[in-house]
Design an enzyme around this catalytic site. Structure first.
Site, PDB file in Angstrom:
ATOM      1  N   ARG A  47       0.033  17.348  -2.438  1.00  0.00           N
ATOM      2  CA  ARG A  47       0.513  16.278  -3.460  1.00  0.00           C
ATOM      3  C   ARG A  47       0.931  16.789  -4.682  1.00  0.00           C
ATOM      4  O   ARG A  47       1.001  17.955  -4.962  1.00  0.00           O
ATOM      5  CB  ARG A  47      -0.538  15.273  -3.547  1.00  0.00           C
ATOM      6  CG  ARG A  47      -2.128  15.786  -3.580  1.00  0.00           C
ATOM      7  CD  ARG A  47      -2.800  15.846  -4.608  1.00  0.00           C
ATOM      8  NE  ARG A  47      -2.175  15.342  -6.118  1.00  0.00           N
ATOM      9  CZ  ARG A  47      -2.218  16.466  -6.783  1.00  0.00           C
ATOM     10  NH1 ARG A  47      -2.503  17.671  -6.756  1.00  0.00           N
ATOM     11  NH2 ARG A  47      -1.740  16.142  -8.063  1.00  0.00           N
ATOM     12  N   GLY A  48       1.371  15.773  -5.821  1.00  0.00           N
ATOM     13  CA  GLY A  48       1.895  16.514  -6.840  1.00  0.00           C
ATOM     14  C   GLY A  48       3.440  16.706  -6.710  1.00  0.00           C
ATOM     15  O   GLY A  48       3.893  17.238  -5.699  1.00  0.00           O
ATOM     16  N   ALA A  49       4.041  16.176  -7.604  1.00  0.00           N
ATOM     17  CA  ALA A  49       5.785  16.136  -7.424  1.00  0.00           C
ATOM     18  C   ALA A  49       6.329  17.426  -7.034  1.00  0.00           C
ATOM     19  O   ALA A  49       7.174  17.443  -5.882  1.00  0.00           O
ATOM     20  CB  ALA A  49       6.413  15.403  -8.638  1.00  0.00           C
ATOM     21  N   ARG A  90       6.975   9.325   0.981  1.00  0.00           N
ATOM     22  CA  ARG A  90       6.512   8.653  -0.328  1.00  0.00           C
ATOM     23  C   ARG A  90       7.703   8.545  -1.097  1.00  0.00           C
ATOM     24  O   ARG A  90       8.428   9.292  -1.366  1.00  0.00           O
ATOM     25  CB  ARG A  90       5.617   9.770  -1.135  1.00  0.00           C
ATOM     26  CG  ARG A  90       4.174  10.012  -0.425  1.00  0.00           C
ATOM     27  CD  ARG A  90       3.183  10.748  -1.267  1.00  0.00           C
ATOM     28  NE  ARG A  90       2.483   9.944  -2.152  1.00  0.00           N
ATOM     29  CZ  ARG A  90       1.725  10.335  -3.140  1.00  0.00           C
ATOM     30  NH1 ARG A  90       1.573  11.691  -3.220  1.00  0.00           N
ATOM     31  NH2 ARG A  90       1.347   9.458  -4.090  1.00  0.00           N
ATOM     32  N   GLN A 197      -7.963  12.992  -8.277  1.00  0.00           N
ATOM     33  CA  GLN A 197      -7.316  14.256  -8.450  1.00  0.00           C
ATOM     34  C   GLN A 197      -7.904  15.287  -9.569  1.00  0.00           C
ATOM     35  O   GLN A 197      -7.763  16.341  -9.801  1.00  0.00           O
ATOM     36  CB  GLN A 197      -5.773  13.949  -8.683  1.00  0.00           C
ATOM     37  CG  GLN A 197      -5.316  13.613  -7.408  1.00  0.00           C
ATOM     38  CD  GLN A 197      -5.293  12.033  -7.333  1.00  0.00           C
ATOM     39  OE1 GLN A 197      -5.951  11.455  -7.730  1.00  0.00           O
ATOM     40  NE2 GLN A 197      -4.110  11.578  -6.468  1.00  0.00           N
ATOM     41  N   ASP A 238       6.118  12.279 -12.027  1.00  0.00           N
ATOM     42  CA  ASP A 238       6.625  12.046 -10.810  1.00  0.00           C
ATOM     43  C   ASP A 238       8.094  11.800 -10.841  1.00  0.00           C
ATOM     44  O   ASP A 238       8.787  12.152  -9.735  1.00  0.00           O
ATOM     45  CB  ASP A 238       5.781  11.157  -9.818  1.00  0.00           C
ATOM     46  CG  ASP A 238       4.506  11.623  -9.589  1.00  0.00           C
ATOM     47  OD1 ASP A 238       3.531  11.785 -10.430  1.00  0.00           O
ATOM     48  OD2 ASP A 238       4.485  12.321  -8.626  1.00  0.00           O
ATOM     49  N   ASN A 248       3.985   8.333 -13.811  1.00  0.00           N
ATOM     50  CA  ASN A 248       3.062   9.395 -13.475  1.00  0.00           C
ATOM     51  C   ASN A 248       1.853   8.749 -12.847  1.00  0.00           C
ATOM     52  O   ASN A 248       1.814   7.319 -12.507  1.00  0.00           O
ATOM     53  CB  ASN A 248       2.638  10.153 -14.483  1.00  0.00           C
ATOM     54  CG  ASN A 248       1.836  11.454 -14.190  1.00  0.00           C
ATOM     55  OD1 ASN A 248       2.253  12.228 -13.190  1.00  0.00           O
ATOM     56  ND2 ASN A 248       0.886  11.542 -14.883  1.00  0.00           N
ATOM     57  N   LYS A 249       0.670   9.237 -12.410  1.00  0.00           N
ATOM     58  CA  LYS A 249      -0.183   8.963 -11.652  1.00  0.00           C
ATOM     59  C   LYS A 249      -0.830   7.574 -12.480  1.00  0.00           C
ATOM     60  O   LYS A 249      -0.678   7.502 -13.630  1.00  0.00           O
ATOM     61  CB  LYS A 249      -1.618   9.899 -11.797  1.00  0.00           C
ATOM     62  CG  LYS A 249      -2.852   9.589 -10.959  1.00  0.00           C
ATOM     63  CD  LYS A 249      -2.701   8.891  -9.701  1.00  0.00           C
ATOM     64  CE  LYS A 249      -2.035   9.804  -8.896  1.00  0.00           C
ATOM     65  NZ  LYS A 249      -1.319   8.959  -7.500  1.00  0.00           N
TER      66      LYS A 249
HETATM   67  O1  MRU Z   1      -0.558  10.898  -5.886  1.00  0.00           O
HETATM   68  P1  MRU Z   1      -0.446  12.108  -6.564  1.00  0.00           P
HETATM   69  O2  MRU Z   1      -1.535  13.023  -6.388  1.00  0.00           O
HETATM   70  O3  MRU Z   1       0.891  13.016  -5.673  1.00  0.00           O
HETATM   71  O4  MRU Z   1       0.314  12.092  -7.788  1.00  0.00           O
HETATM   72  C1  MRU Z   1       0.318  13.371  -8.550  1.00  0.00           C
HETATM   73  C2  MRU Z   1       0.740  13.000 -10.122  1.00  0.00           C
HETATM   74  O5  MRU Z   1       0.965  11.972 -10.634  1.00  0.00           O
HETATM   75  C3  MRU Z   1       1.036  14.349 -10.744  1.00  0.00           C
HETATM   76  O6  MRU Z   1       0.623  13.903 -12.010  1.00  0.00           O
HETATM   77  C4  MRU Z   1       2.335  14.585 -10.935  1.00  0.00           C
HETATM   78  O7  MRU Z   1       3.120  14.766  -9.611  1.00  0.00           O
HETATM   79  C5  MRU Z   1       2.792  15.854 -11.719  1.00  0.00           C
HETATM   80  S1  MRU Z   1       2.390  17.195 -10.783  1.00  0.00           S
HETATM   81  C6  MRU Z   1       2.788  18.512 -11.416  1.00  0.00           C
END
Ligand code: MRU
Length: 349
Positions: A47-49, A90, A197, A238, A248-249
């Protein structure tokens, strides 16, 4: 040296650290079938963009390797189908689509090559994307670390470290670069409900680097800012629209509103692959809605009545006017973003 990696290519296999199990277990999945990559992305094993982008590219490469046809035209049709399947994993992190577009562009540019050669090129491209991501993150971190000062108390949300990227990290990479530059500071880590996270991953990564942190419930950020205990906030992204609005999250928008109210600078750190210049503003960013069980259950245990209704929006959108600066590999964009982001984009070429 950080002794772990989020994802790598190893002898026609993808190895990825299963983030669902951290911090309790450090287990690497070995994947040879692109359907398992789709599953890993959907279930947040990765996970994470930026990490999702690299995983998508490697998934596409695995899919290409498994194709049986020797006919370049048939290969192109089947490869497009595979990329479409991966793209549906996603919806919010634009890096997923960015990476697949790049893989498809490469396949199209070499459509006349024998299929075997094309497969080699696609595998090499996915590995190049991983290497490039690390280099980009390091440049972004150098550009951004000036916002952290000796003694700063930094607040962050979600996880933006090496785990969320190919390597090094975005917002957490900025902290890491400041730490490596000799600055000493501390971090407030939002636990980041519902999938934690922050509590599970950001703490784990900060601990490995040696940066002192304190874990807080998401709801504590307001009180800490009111007491003057937060000097700045840095988060990742994201998807960033052309005007700087940032998805973002879930919970990030709340942090930005609080920071604005309390006069605390609020920064976003993201590579240019996270920008979606086709969108004029954040209203057009698709926000993923995930299963309600992620809120009503914790580690498989129900924490709410069985019939509780739950709304699980995985992301929110922070309006650009709450953002003090957007840190990228090409420098730190300042408001007004409509013009500063255009300049950064041009400097990338
Ligand atoms: O649902 P996730 O854990 O994939 O969400 C991730 C985030 O929101 C991060 O803050 C974002 O992807 C930046 S990661 C460098």
């Amino acid at each position: 040296m950080i002794p772990y990696c989020s994802i790598c290519w190893d002898n026609d296999k993808v190895k990825l650290l299963d983030q669902r199990l951290l911090p309790r277990d450090e287990i690497y999945l070995e994947i040879t079938d692109y359907h398992e990559i789709i599953d890993a992305i959907k279930t947040l094993a990765i996970r994470g963009a930026p990490a999702i982008g690299v995983a998508a590219a490697m998934g596409a490469a695995l899919g290409a390797l498994a194709l049986k046809t020797e006919d370049p035209k048939e290969f192109a049709i089947q490869f497009t189908y595979i990329c479409r399947e991966i793209a549906a994993a996603r919806p919010t992190a634009v890096n997923l689509f960015w990476a697949l577009d790049r893989m498809q562009a490469l396949a199209q540019a070499h459509a006349a090559e024998p299929v075997g050669k094309l497969k080699e090129l696609l595998v090499a491209e996915a590995q190049t994307m991983l290497k490039e991501d690390e280099a980009i993150n390091r440049r972004m971190a150098q550009a951004g670390q000036v916002v952290i000062h000796e003694g700063s108390r930094v607040l962050t949300h979600c996880n933006t470290g090496a785990l969320a990227t190919g390597a090094y990290g975005t917002a957490l990479g900025v902290m890491r670069a400041a730490w490596e530059a000799g600055k000493r500071f501390s971090v407030w880590v939002d636990e980041t409900r519902p999938l934690l996270q922050g509590a599970r991953l950001t703490t784990w990564e900060l601990g490995k680097i040696g940066i002192p942190y304190t874990l807080i419930p998401d709801g504590a950020a307001a009180a800490l800012m009111a007491k003057g205990l937060v000097d700045l906030a840095i988060v990742g992204a994201d998807r960033i629209a052309g005007n700087g609005d940032t998805a973002n999250k879930i919970g990030t928008y709340g942090v930005a509103v609080l920071a604005h109210y309390h006069g605390v600078p609020f920064y976003v750190a993201a590579p240019l692959s996270t920008f979606d210049f086709s969108l004029a503003d954040g209203n057009q960013i698709p926000v993923e809605e995930r299963a309600g069980e992620e809120i009503t259950h914790l580690w498989g245990q129900a924490i709410a009545p069985a019939d509780a209704a739950a709304l699980n929006l995985a992301f929110d959108v922070t309006p650009h006017d709450l953002i003090s600066g957007i840190i990228t590999e090409e420098g730190v964009a300042q408001p007004p973003y409509a013009s500063s982001l255009k300049t950064l984009r041009r400097s990338k070429g």
